[in-house]
Enzyme design. Structure first.
Site: not given
Ligand code: NDP
Length: 283
Positions: A67, A71, A92, A108, A135, A137, A251
């Protein structure tokens, strides 16, 4: 928990790892099925991930989940990467082969789709466009899952446009099915107008963090809404969608279903995602 020389071993590598629900969920399955196995939290610093993965076969482990933040580094370390994981750009789940080699998978996308199918069996991939917020992971896994399910158009909306364009360049394909449209974050309310599915794969809405600000007025009532965030289980987005009559899927199921392929490979049984498992993980 007691362990013998015959006990099958697996675990989850993360930094930090204490918050991971995976030990509880694999532990529930091991106990329910009476399997002689153990699944351990493994706190691995980022600089040690390659060494820790290489140690798995030496220590008799059958594999591990990885995790945050491991990854991408795991994808670069393992001996063989399944094509789906390569497309997503992250691993993962690691399976140790009989010869001690390491195979990297990404479960995932599977977890996301199985959760949708279990939570909303009436949803059809060809019902119309999907809007994916985020956008990172997780969004990449969601987009790949939707492409492979046959969603005709996937509209990706993210604050950092460069990240959205990189996602579209990596995952975009020629042809109609799974076409990716890149939309600016400011247009997130309007792009909902003809969506059949809305997915939040940003971290917005996570307990203790900023809320996802979005107006759902344009979203068709028939659209399905799902959130990858599962702390809280009912996010602000899901609450608002439910209040206006949209079907919602939380989720947590994605987390539970993504664990199935690893469990099957390490412990020899495809486990079930049941209400009892959900309750045990939430307890
Ligand atoms: P990343 O850190 O790779 O991506 C975070 C995303 O959130 C980006 O698109 C980012 O945008 C956006 N973001 C964060 N803060 C803001 C803000 N203030 N305003 C607008 N956009 C924002 O994380 P992951 O992709 O790995 O995970 C995303 C979420 O999904 C997490 O909460 C994680 O826990 C959850 N998750 C749940 C899973 C499940 O099994 N249910 C599996 C995997 C993840 P920007 O690119 O502009 O920064």
């Amino acid at each position: 928990m007691s362990a013998e020389a015959s006990t099958r071993l697996a675990g989850v590598m993360g930094w930090p790892v204490a918050h991971s629900l995976s030990p509880r969920l694999h532990g529930f399955w091991l106990k329910s099925y009476g399997i002689d196995g153990a699944y351990l939290p493994l706190a691995v610093r980022p600089e040690n991930i390659a060494g820790a993965l290489r140690a798995l076969p030496l220590l008799g482990f059958r594999g591990a989940n990885v995790t945050l933040p491991h990854k991408e580094a795991t994808l670069r370390t393992v001996d063989w990467v399944e094509p789906l994981a390569r497309r997503i750009g992250a691993v993962n789940t690691v399976i140790v082969g009989d010869d001690g080699s390491l195979e990297g998978r990404n479960t995932d996308a599977f977890g996301f789709m199985e959760n949708l199918r279990q939570g909303a069996p009436e949803w059809r991939a060809d019902a119309g466009p999907a809007v994916v917020l985020g956008a990172g992971g997780a969004a990449r896994a969601v987009v790949v899952a939707l492409q492979d399910a046959g969603v005709p158009l996937i509209c990706v909306v993210n604050r950092d446009r460069a990240r959205t364009e990189a996602l579209a360049a990596d995952l975009g394909r020629d042809g109609a099915v799974g076409r990716i449209a890149v939309e600016p974050w400011q247009s997130r309310d309007e792009v909902l107008a003809d969506a059949a599915l809305l997915v939040n794969s940003t971290s917005l809405g996570l307990a203790g963090g900023p809320e996802l600000e979005i107006a759902l007025d344009a979203l068709p009532k028939a659209a399905l809404v799902t959130d990858l965030v599962y702390r809280p289980l009912e996010t602000g987005l899901l609450k608002a969608a439910k209040a206006r009559g949209n079907r919602t899927v939380d989720g947590l199921g994605m987390l539970l279903h993504q664990a199935r392929p690893g469990f099957a490979a390490w412990f020899g049984r495809d486990p079930e995602v049941t209400p009892e498992l959900r309750a045990a993980v939430l307890a």
